[in-house]
Scaffold this motif. Structure first.
Motif, PDB file in Angstrom:
ATOM      1  N   LEU A  72      53.467  45.267  45.534  1.00  0.00           N
ATOM      2  CA  LEU A  72      53.357  44.100  46.411  1.00  0.00           C
ATOM      3  C   LEU A  72      52.334  44.300  47.525  1.00  0.00           C
ATOM      4  O   LEU A  72      51.803  43.325  48.069  1.00  0.00           O
ATOM      5  CB  LEU A  72      54.726  43.779  47.011  1.00  0.00           C
ATOM      6  N   ALA A  73      52.037  45.549  47.863  1.00  0.00           N
ATOM      7  CA  ALA A  73      51.089  45.829  48.947  1.00  0.00           C
ATOM      8  C   ALA A  73      49.632  45.770  48.493  1.00  0.00           C
ATOM      9  O   ALA A  73      48.726  45.839  49.339  1.00  0.00           O
ATOM     10  CB  ALA A  73      51.380  47.203  49.542  1.00  0.00           C
ATOM     11  N   LEU A  74      49.380  45.606  47.204  1.00  0.00           N
ATOM     12  CA  LEU A  74      48.008  45.618  46.703  1.00  0.00           C
ATOM     13  C   LEU A  74      47.178  44.481  47.295  1.00  0.00           C
ATOM     14  O   LEU A  74      47.642  43.343  47.393  1.00  0.00           O
ATOM     15  CB  LEU A  74      48.000  45.480  45.176  1.00  0.00           C
ATOM     16  N   THR A  75      45.949  44.802  47.665  1.00  0.00           N
ATOM     17  CA  THR A  75      44.957  43.792  48.052  1.00  0.00           C
ATOM     18  C   THR A  75      43.701  44.076  47.220  1.00  0.00           C
ATOM     19  O   THR A  75      42.731  44.652  47.718  1.00  0.00           O
ATOM     20  CB  THR A  75      44.647  43.853  49.557  1.00  0.00           C
ATOM     21  N   PRO A  76      43.717  43.691  45.968  1.00  0.00           N
ATOM     22  CA  PRO A  76      42.667  44.136  45.037  1.00  0.00           C
ATOM     23  C   PRO A  76      41.321  43.468  45.276  1.00  0.00           C
ATOM     24  O   PRO A  76      41.228  42.362  45.822  1.00  0.00           O
ATOM     25  CB  PRO A  76      43.235  43.733  43.676  1.00  0.00           C
ATOM     26  N   ASP A  77      40.282  44.162  44.840  1.00  0.00           N
ATOM     27  CA  ASP A  77      38.929  43.610  44.767  1.00  0.00           C
ATOM     28  C   ASP A  77      38.615  43.491  43.281  1.00  0.00           C
ATOM     29  O   ASP A  77      38.120  44.433  42.649  1.00  0.00           O
ATOM     30  CB  ASP A  77      37.930  44.519  45.466  1.00  0.00           C
ATOM     31  N   LEU A  78      38.935  42.334  42.705  1.00  0.00           N
ATOM     32  CA  LEU A  78      38.836  42.176  41.257  1.00  0.00           C
ATOM     33  C   LEU A  78      37.394  42.072  40.770  1.00  0.00           C
ATOM     34  O   LEU A  78      37.155  42.061  39.560  1.00  0.00           O
ATOM     35  CB  LEU A  78      39.639  40.950  40.813  1.00  0.00           C
ATOM     36  N   SER A  79      36.429  42.022  41.684  1.00  0.00           N
ATOM     37  CA  SER A  79      35.033  42.048  41.253  1.00  0.00           C
ATOM     38  C   SER A  79      34.682  43.389  40.608  1.00  0.00           C
ATOM     39  O   SER A  79      33.689  43.492  39.878  1.00  0.00           O
ATOM     40  CB  SER A  79      34.102  41.783  42.442  1.00  0.00           C
TER      41      SER A  79
END
Length: 281
Positions: free
Chosen positions: A177-184
């Motif tokens: 739940l803490a993930l803040t992904p950079d999907l690029s």
């Protein structure tokens, strides 16, 4: 030759894997699609702007109750979980009656059984088209995209039953739940992330699903089926459990997984009819 005029067709929109409207994963269903071409279906799916739109057709093989084609905003899928349950619910609501004890759906992945447990529906997980560990270079790239060190990925596998899912496991639900992904960093990958809840909380694990284009999917039946198959291959599991998904998107996704006496994995949940009417196509 002039194009045929659009005509009204029965249409439904549902919320899948949630007990209340606007809390699960929405699905659009066109219930009278037998004369529509692929271009028509793709245009409608792009217009609804949902993760998937389905089109009901008469079955083309013996044993099926109906045939469904599943479209995303950009293409067709052979199988997907929440469209399977939502389409079955829309078909039943429109008066469909299965020939046997269970509903049998024909789709690109073959025949999929759907069973009814009271008001709840569940589909039999199709075989995995690809399983086994991911390549190490891909795991490193996924970790970068998720914004975590490689050491945070405790386990990983393909979980592909049609859409092409990969899955990685983190230490726990809190980390997921803490993930803040950079999907690029992983623009083309379909990546599921799972982590177990603390004992005694009820649900067994939390899932997030990231798709191409930087999209997070609210609740993902195909991924949940693949995760269940992966976990069962790793060792003993309970006969039934609940997984949560969509929490990070303010959804209330609840996926019920069970394993019957034959070893078949059933993936189910609630479905809520939210819109009913006609669509001009």
């Amino acid at each position: 030759m002039p194009l045929p005029a659009p005509r009204p067709r029965r249409f439904a929109q549902l919320d899948v894997f949630a007990a209340r409207p606007q809390r699960g994963n929405p699905l659009a269903v066109v219930l009278e699609a037998e004369d529509l071409g692929v271009a028509d279906m793709q245009r409608v799916a792009s217009w609804t702007n949902l993760s998937e739109t389905t089109f009901l057709l008469p079955p083309s093989v013996p044993g099926a109750d109906y045939r469904v084609r599943i479209f995303t905003r950009s293409g067709e899928l052979p199988f997907a979980g929440h469209p399977t349950l939502g389409t079955a619910r829309a078909w039943l609501h429109a008066g469909g009656a299965p020939a046997g004890e269970r509903i049998v759906q024909e789709c690109g992945a073959g025949l999929i059984e759907v069973r009814r447990d009271g008001d709840r529906l569940a589909f039999a997980a199709p075989p995995l088209a690809r399983s086994g560990p991911l390549e190490e270079a891909e795991v490193v790239l996924i970790a970068e995209g998720l914004g975590v060190p490689r050491s945070a990925v405790l386990a990983h596998s393909w979980a592909d039953n049609g859409p092409g899912w990969r899955v990685v496991e983190l230490a726990g639900a809190e980390e997921v739940l803490a993930l803040t992904p950079d999907l690029s960093r992983i623009p083309e990958a379909k990546v599921g992330v799972m982590g177990r809840h603390r004992p005694g909380r009820g649900p067994l694990y939390e899932v997030r699903a990231f798709a191409p284009g930087g999209v997070e999917d609210p609740v993902t039946g195909s991924l949940q089926a693949g995760i269940a198959q992966w976990l069962l291959a790793r060792g003993p599991m309970p006969a039934q459990w609940t997984a949560t998904q969509g929490t990070a998107l303010d959804r209330e996704g609840r996926v019920q997984v069970s394993v019957d006496e034959t070893g078949t994995i059933w993936v189910g949940g609630d479905t809520v009819l939210t819109i009913e009417g006609t669509i001009l196509v």
